[in-house]
Design a protein around this motif. Structure first.
Motif, PDB file in Angstrom:
ATOM      1  N   ARG A 144      -3.869  -9.406 -10.094  1.00 22.73           N
ATOM      2  CA  ARG A 144      -4.789 -10.068 -10.416  1.00 22.73           C
ATOM      3  C   ARG A 144      -5.444  -8.325  -9.787  1.00 22.73           C
ATOM      4  O   ARG A 144      -5.404  -8.043 -10.440  1.00 22.73           O
ATOM      5  CB  ARG A 144      -5.616 -10.734 -11.007  1.00 22.73           C
ATOM      6  CG  ARG A 144      -6.905 -10.826 -11.092  1.00 22.73           C
ATOM      7  CD  ARG A 144      -6.906 -11.114 -12.718  1.00 22.73           C
ATOM      8  NE  ARG A 144      -7.727 -10.494 -13.761  1.00 22.73           N
ATOM      9  CZ  ARG A 144      -9.263 -11.197 -13.514  1.00 22.73           C
ATOM     10  NH1 ARG A 144      -9.472 -12.684 -12.906  1.00 22.73           N
ATOM     11  NH2 ARG A 144     -10.204 -10.702 -14.408  1.00 22.73           N
ATOM     12  N   TYR A 145      -5.251  -8.680  -9.088  1.00 29.33           N
ATOM     13  CA  TYR A 145      -5.412  -7.131  -8.143  1.00 29.33           C
ATOM     14  C   TYR A 145      -5.488  -5.973  -8.810  1.00 29.33           C
ATOM     15  O   TYR A 145      -5.521  -5.156  -8.676  1.00 29.33           O
ATOM     16  CB  TYR A 145      -6.627  -7.481  -6.814  1.00 29.33           C
ATOM     17  CG  TYR A 145      -6.684  -6.586  -5.573  1.00 29.33           C
ATOM     18  CD1 TYR A 145      -7.768  -5.808  -5.792  1.00 29.33           C
ATOM     19  CD2 TYR A 145      -5.726  -5.330  -4.942  1.00 29.33           C
ATOM     20  CE1 TYR A 145      -8.118  -4.704  -4.774  1.00 29.33           C
ATOM     21  CE2 TYR A 145      -5.862  -4.749  -4.196  1.00 29.33           C
ATOM     22  CZ  TYR A 145      -7.647  -4.117  -4.022  1.00 29.33           C
ATOM     23  OH  TYR A 145      -7.537  -2.894  -3.125  1.00 29.33           O
ATOM     24  N   TRP A 146      -4.189  -6.532  -7.960  1.00 28.90           N
ATOM     25  CA  TRP A 146      -3.282  -4.958  -8.222  1.00 28.90           C
ATOM     26  C   TRP A 146      -2.864  -4.896 -10.097  1.00 28.90           C
ATOM     27  O   TRP A 146      -2.832  -3.430 -10.142  1.00 28.90           O
ATOM     28  CB  TRP A 146      -1.978  -4.828  -7.977  1.00 28.90           C
ATOM     29  CG  TRP A 146      -1.833  -5.400  -6.155  1.00 28.90           C
ATOM     30  CD1 TRP A 146      -1.797  -6.437  -5.462  1.00 28.90           C
ATOM     31  CD2 TRP A 146      -1.981  -4.040  -4.993  1.00 28.90           C
ATOM     32  NE1 TRP A 146      -2.180  -6.362  -4.311  1.00 28.90           N
ATOM     33  CE2 TRP A 146      -2.424  -5.243  -3.942  1.00 28.90           C
ATOM     34  CE3 TRP A 146      -1.814  -2.787  -5.263  1.00 28.90           C
ATOM     35  CZ2 TRP A 146      -1.980  -4.471  -2.531  1.00 28.90           C
ATOM     36  CZ3 TRP A 146      -1.874  -2.243  -3.970  1.00 28.90           C
ATOM     37  CH2 TRP A 146      -2.813  -3.327  -3.406  1.00 28.90           C
ATOM     38  N   ALA A 147      -2.865  -5.696 -10.719  1.00 28.74           N
ATOM     39  CA  ALA A 147      -2.417  -6.282 -12.144  1.00 28.74           C
ATOM     40  C   ALA A 147      -3.986  -4.379 -12.464  1.00 28.74           C
ATOM     41  O   ALA A 147      -4.079  -3.795 -13.378  1.00 28.74           O
ATOM     42  CB  ALA A 147      -2.932  -6.662 -13.047  1.00 28.74           C
ATOM     43  N   ASP A 148      -5.450  -5.129 -12.079  1.00 28.44           N
ATOM     44  CA  ASP A 148      -6.057  -4.125 -12.375  1.00 28.44           C
ATOM     45  C   ASP A 148      -6.783  -2.603 -11.957  1.00 28.44           C
ATOM     46  O   ASP A 148      -6.827  -1.955 -12.837  1.00 28.44           O
ATOM     47  CB  ASP A 148      -7.885  -4.564 -12.210  1.00 28.44           C
ATOM     48  CG  ASP A 148      -7.611  -6.294 -12.785  1.00 28.44           C
ATOM     49  OD1 ASP A 148      -7.404  -6.450 -13.673  1.00 28.44           O
ATOM     50  OD2 ASP A 148      -8.805  -6.434 -11.758  1.00 28.44           O
ATOM     51  N   LEU A 149      -5.844  -2.565 -11.263  1.00 25.50           N
ATOM     52  CA  LEU A 149      -5.701  -1.504 -10.570  1.00 25.50           C
ATOM     53  C   LEU A 149      -4.378  -0.426 -11.698  1.00 25.50           C
ATOM     54  O   LEU A 149      -4.768   0.437 -11.727  1.00 25.50           O
ATOM     55  CB  LEU A 149      -5.224  -1.230  -9.176  1.00 25.50           C
ATOM     56  CG  LEU A 149      -6.644  -1.876  -8.185  1.00 25.50           C
ATOM     57  CD1 LEU A 149      -5.684  -1.892  -6.750  1.00 25.50           C
ATOM     58  CD2 LEU A 149      -7.228  -1.200  -7.815  1.00 25.50           C
ATOM     59  N   ALA A 184      -3.891  -1.035 -14.123  1.00 24.90           N
ATOM     60  CA  ALA A 184      -4.144  -0.742 -15.241  1.00 24.90           C
ATOM     61  C   ALA A 184      -5.806   0.016 -15.188  1.00 24.90           C
ATOM     62  O   ALA A 184      -5.787   0.569 -16.875  1.00 24.90           O
ATOM     63  CB  ALA A 184      -4.953  -2.358 -16.438  1.00 24.90           C
ATOM     64  N   GLU A 185      -6.351   0.184 -15.002  1.00 21.66           N
ATOM     65  CA  GLU A 185      -6.923   1.429 -14.350  1.00 21.66           C
ATOM     66  C   GLU A 185      -6.660   3.143 -14.007  1.00 21.66           C
ATOM     67  O   GLU A 185      -6.496   4.218 -15.235  1.00 21.66           O
ATOM     68  CB  GLU A 185      -7.689   1.394 -13.415  1.00 21.66           C
ATOM     69  CG  GLU A 185      -8.848   2.885 -12.701  1.00 21.66           C
ATOM     70  CD  GLU A 185     -10.088   2.175 -13.715  1.00 21.66           C
ATOM     71  OE1 GLU A 185     -10.772   1.319 -14.495  1.00 21.66           O
ATOM     72  OE2 GLU A 185     -10.482   3.394 -13.626  1.00 21.66           O
ATOM     73  N   HIS A 209      -9.725   2.103  -2.842  1.00 22.95           N
ATOM     74  CA  HIS A 209      -9.806   1.439  -4.141  1.00 22.95           C
ATOM     75  C   HIS A 209     -11.393   1.284  -5.765  1.00 22.95           C
ATOM     76  O   HIS A 209     -11.574   2.085  -6.739  1.00 22.95           O
ATOM     77  CB  HIS A 209      -8.327   0.369  -4.577  1.00 22.95           C
ATOM     78  CG  HIS A 209      -7.686   0.589  -4.108  1.00 22.95           C
ATOM     79  ND1 HIS A 209      -6.476  -0.369  -3.963  1.00 22.95           N
ATOM     80  CD2 HIS A 209      -6.934   1.807  -3.905  1.00 22.95           C
ATOM     81  CE1 HIS A 209      -5.536  -0.295  -3.339  1.00 22.95           C
ATOM     82  NE2 HIS A 209      -5.679   1.595  -3.492  1.00 22.95           N
ATOM     83  N   ARG A 264       2.339  -5.594 -17.466  1.00 25.63           N
ATOM     84  CA  ARG A 264       0.896  -6.031 -17.489  1.00 25.63           C
ATOM     85  C   ARG A 264       0.830  -4.741 -17.787  1.00 25.63           C
ATOM     86  O   ARG A 264      -0.715  -4.059 -18.207  1.00 25.63           O
ATOM     87  CB  ARG A 264       0.425  -5.846 -16.021  1.00 25.63           C
ATOM     88  CG  ARG A 264       0.577  -7.264 -15.735  1.00 25.63           C
ATOM     89  CD  ARG A 264      -0.035  -8.302 -16.916  1.00 25.63           C
ATOM     90  NE  ARG A 264       0.064  -9.822 -16.920  1.00 25.63           N
ATOM     91  CZ  ARG A 264      -0.607 -10.959 -16.208  1.00 25.63           C
ATOM     92  NH1 ARG A 264      -1.917  -9.824 -15.394  1.00 25.63           N
ATOM     93  NH2 ARG A 264       0.326 -12.086 -15.721  1.00 25.63           N
ATOM     94  N   THR A 265       1.571  -3.878 -18.130  1.00 27.22           N
ATOM     95  CA  THR A 265       1.521  -1.653 -18.098  1.00 27.22           C
ATOM     96  C   THR A 265       2.599  -1.759 -19.037  1.00 27.22           C
ATOM     97  O   THR A 265       3.169  -1.975 -19.351  1.00 27.22           O
ATOM     98  CB  THR A 265       1.991  -1.151 -17.152  1.00 27.22           C
ATOM     99  OG1 THR A 265       2.920  -1.709 -16.524  1.00 27.22           O
ATOM    100  CG2 THR A 265       0.492  -1.792 -15.675  1.00 27.22           C
TER     101      THR A 265
END
Ligand SMILES: Cc1cc2nc3c(=O)[nH]c(=O)nc-3n(C[C@H](O)[C@H](O)[C@H](O)COP(=O)(O)O)c2cc1C
Lengths: 452, 397
Positions: free
Chosen positions: B37-42, B44-45, B351, B93-94
């Motif tokens: 989740r943490y990496w997926a959020d980064l 996505a950003e 981050h 996720r991207t």
């Protein structure tokens, strides 16, 4: 709807989805067979398996393209991925299903592989599995630094120490030590986290592991050996045996042998699950399924495929033979090059050839009929209800704890099974209707990894 | 109006960011760093800001300020996923973002690295790259145990030996890339024929042995993975020294350099172009990205000062450290670009703050000046760099 009652003695069934490559099991000529190495295909297969509440999705491994008669083999569906890389990509589109990669202990090193498996277990929230193989294809060394090939016993010694080392790495850094206390400046509460040392005949390494323990701590361990060494390795080390003994009588003999070995080793026999790999054919009735099975078998084993497979075992060119004609006699084939496929129990091809030839004589089989009989496993045949009964019976009578299923086409091969057979199994009370465990290991009903 | 030269922006993601104390003020529970989740959020950003790609570091050791790995600090961020595996986990996720993870060449198998990168390219449908890394770190050698790296061992090895070892490791990396590239081409695009009359799935003449023999390994091939969607995923090299310049010029698509300022940037670009000429590199030339550690925002200087204090020392880095506002960063970026730099790989100090200041501050500022894309237009990472899908070296002419 629920008309079928669970009978006393019925046991829970474990089911997995395979994704065969390099095997005649997949009818690539069928319009339902899509592209092989394609993310949409893989996603379809894994999502279907998860819709069916299957325990896991499993990828095989080969470390070179197979050759036959000195040339690349061109008849089977082929083309694969780096298994762990694919499974990490699939982890993001699934939530519950176990993800098992077949990875060689002969052509890898413990630190790197332990790190990759730990990564998968973290990113999938506890759904990683590792099918440990020693790579029986002697020619794989041509693609690796190691070069040459290890003898059978040496491969299992390396596998044993490899696994012991990987366990040390996974156990070296308890997750509780990651405290992340910013104000106090303590990311971890122990300066030694990850410290380990392995000194043995195979590996001499030391230092610090690079990841804290993952949700399952160790991935679910699977093994697919068949020899005495292989079975003993499994009993000493793993959670699941992936076997080739799908036929229920052969399955019961294998099952009894392995569970007895487990008892002898002081292990709860229930903690090691036996899962043959197999196929099924669904029909409107048993005779209909049998007829379809015959038809499908002739599409799986094309004339060219039948001849090629016989050549591998006979060890000579048979291209002038008719696949639908008689099986030619065996000659002295002691020096036959082993050109791929898995010789059961590592029997030398000449003995295998003799056994096949005898069988063909006794049952009056053509080349194609023989190859169908020895390479295909349409173990479960009938209506969805009949197939559910057959699986339930096989598990009740200890022919297996469950099955690794492969469809006949890819990636659509399990669609029908999930739609029609899974509900029948659920009606019989022998298969889950929801995932209940937090991890792959829990869903399998296995005890947590024992203390460090 | 002249068509602006495309600017490339990549972001290097690592831990909680590149400042060693960044994790201490981040509102992220430490366990979250070890989940998707943490990496997926980064990711996505970064994707929302139309960033070219993100990169991930990798070592066969835990992060440590000491080359032996034997430090006793508890205040440093520790723990890192396998970079290629993490990238794979983020592909679903991207949709557009590229991924250029590190894979080390010193202790690993070319066959595995090549098939893993090819797979990353397949699962991302053409968004994969690979940062080739040479390991000279004795702790990694101890963890793998296949060869010793004597360089920094206590007895102190003569510098001629060091120099030779270094050159050898870079030469091995070159072999490693060469064999990987051959393996990527070892299946022609149309190798799968599904020919019913002959029963052949494959045209075996369209698969090729790569028959590579080098000083430290030989690989016969072909690969077991069909040719990746990009044909040849872009290869990047972090170039600090001459060996790495040569490696990049001979076999990479992207070079990261670490200039101290715009003049140094221009000088490094010239130096790389000279090495390209020396080794006879053909077009296209290397895309040269400058690595830059960035602390961005009105409070950037204060934050950095606070983290330096928490860490007990000012942050040091191989790359220049920028501290300032998004507008100032945009100006720096454009100045360096004018000196010949094709783009940047930004290493956010944190981050939580600096990545966001890049995606929501720097990027809109550059877009407002017409200097950075406002939408993704290319389907693959190669195309984003203006690279065509290359011919297969084995395909019959
Ligand atoms: C069902 C099944 C699946 C297997 N899958 C693989 C595989 O994907 N990759 C591989 O290298 N070996 C595979 N093998 C081979 C086994 O790892 C093993 O080498 C073989 O069964 C011979 O057994 P032994 O090693 O105990 O002699 C498989 C074996 C079986 C029975």
């Amino acid at each position: 709807m629920s008309t079928v009652q669970k009978k006393p003695g019925d046991r829970q069934v474990i089911l997995a989805a395979g994704f065969p490559h390099g095997s005649p099991w997949i009818i690539w000529s069928d319009p339902a067979s899509g592209p092989q190495v394609d993310i949409a295909s893989f996603q379809h297969a894994v999502r279907t398996a998860e819709d069916g509440k299957l325990d896991f999705f499993m990828l095989a491994e080969a470390l070179r393209q197979r050759e036959h008669k000195g040339k690349l083999f061109d008849l089977d569906i082929t083309g694969r991925t780096h298994g762990l890389t694919l499974l990490n990509a699939l982890a993001a589109v699934t939530e519950h299903i176990g993800l098992v990669a077949t990875v060689s202990s002969t052509y890898n090193e413990p630190y790197e592989l332990a790190k990759q498996l730990s990564t998968l277990d973290h990113l999938s929230d506890g759904r990683a599995g590792w099918n440990i193989v020693t790579t029986s294809d002697p020619a794989s060394g041509v693609n690796f630094r190691r070069g040459g090939f290890l003898p059978h016993a040496e491969r299992y010694r390396r596998a044993g120490e490899f696994l012991a080392t990987a366990r040390k790495l996974w156990d070296s850094w308890p997750i509780e030590t990651v405290v992340g206390d910013g104000p106090a400046g303590r990311f971890v509460d122990d300066p030694e986290v990850g410290g380990y040392r392995q000194v043995g005949a195979q590996f001499d390494i030391a230092g610090r592991f690079c990841l804290p323990a993952s949700p399952q701590r160790h991935p679910v361990l699977v093994q697919a050996g068949d020899s005495a060494d292989g079975r003993q390795f499994a009993v000493d080390n793993v959670d699941i045996i992936f076997s080739m003994h799908a036929e229920p009588n052969a399955g019961r003999a294998f099952y009894a042998d392995v569970k007895a070995r487990a008892r002898a080793a002081g292990r709860d026999p229930d903690s090691i699950k036996i899962m043959p790999g197999t196929q099924f054919v669904i029909g409107d009735s048993r005779p209909d399924a049998e007829e379809r099975s015959r038809e499908l078998a002739y599409r799986q084993i094309t004339p060219q495929n039948a001849i090629a497979r016989l050549e591998q075992v006979w060890g000579r060119d048979l291209s002038d033979h008719d696949a639908d004609g008689p099986v030619p006699p065996v000659r002295d084939n002691r020096d036959v090059p082993h050109s791929g496929g898995y010789a059961p129990g590592g029997r030398p091809p000449s003995a295998q050839a003799l056994a096949w030839y005898e069988r063909a004589q006794a049952e009056k089989l053509t080349i194609r009929e023989l190859i169908i009989a020895v390479t295909l496993r349409h173990t479960f045949l009938g209506t969805p209800g009949q197939i559910a009964d057959q699986i339930t019976d096989a598990v009740r009578t200890e022919a297996a704890d469950g099955y690794v299923l492969a469809g006949l086409t890819q990636p659509t091969g399990l669609d029908e099974f999930v739609k029609s057979v899974v509900p029948e199994l659920q009606d019989r009370g022998v298969f889950r209707t929801e995932y209940t465990g937090a991890t792959f290991r829990e869903n399998l009903g296995l005890p947590p990894v024992a203390g460090r | 109006m002249a068509i602006p030269v495309p600017l490339h922006l990549a972001i290097a993601l690592d831990g909680a960011g590149w400042h060693p104390a960044a994790w201490r003020t981040a509102a992220v529970p430490a366990h979250a760093y070890f989940g998707l989740r943490y990496w997926a959020d980064l990711a996505a950003e970064a994707e929302a800001a139309r960033i070219d790609y993100v990169s991930f570091e990798d070592e066969l050791a835990v992060q440590s300020p000491l080359p032996t790995g034997r430090d006793d600090r508890v205040d440093l961020f520790r723990g890192r996923f396998d970079a290629v595996q993490l990238a794979a986990g983020l592909t679903a996720r991207t949709r557009h973002l590229g991924f250029v993870p590190v894979a080390t060449t010193t202790h690993t198998e070319p066959f595995h690295a090549s098939t893993a990168i090819a797979t990353l390219d397949h699962v991302s449908t053409g968004r994969a790259g690979w940062q080739v890394r040479v390991s000279r770190n004795p702790s990694e050698a101890r963890n793998v145990g296949r060869r010793t790296i004597p360089e920094i061992e206590p007895s102190g090895v003569a510098s001629a030996t060091k120099t030779r070892l270094r050159a050898e490791l870079y030469r091995e990396a070159e072999d490693f890339v060469e064999v990987s590239r051959r393996l990527w081409d070892s299946w022609e695009d149309d190798a799968v024929i599904r020919d019913l009359p002959t029963g052949r799935y494959l045209d075996r003449d369209r698969l090729h042995h790569v028959d590579f023999t080098g000083a430290t390994f030989s690989v016969k091939g072909p690969s077991v993975v069909p040719r990746p969607p990009q044909g040849q995923p872009p290869v990047a090299v972090l170039a600090h020294e001459h060996n790495a310049f040569v490696l990049a010029a001979r076999c990479a698509d992207i070079a990261y350099v670490t200039p101290t300022d715009e003049h140094d940037a221009a000088r490094l670009v010239e130096a790389i172009r000279a090495v390209e000429a020396e080794v006879g590199r053909r077009e296209p030339g290397l895309k040269i990205l400058a690595d830059l550690v960035v602390f961005v925002g009105a409070d950037a200087a204060d934050r950095k000062a606070r983290w330096d204090e928490l860490a007990g020392a000012p942050m040091t880095s191989d790359a220049a450290v920028f501290v300032g506002s998004p507008v100032e960063l945009a100006e720096t970026v454009l100045r360096w670009q004018a000196g010949g730099i094709d783009g940047f790989r930004l290493r956010p100090g944190s981050h939580a703050d600096d990545l966001i200041a890049v995606t929501r501050g720097l990027v809109p500022e550059l877009q407002a000046r017409g200097a950075f894309r406002t939408d993704y237009r290319s389907a693959t990472l190669r195309a984003r760099f203006g690279l065509t899908r290359p011919e297969n070296r084995y395909a019959a002419a």
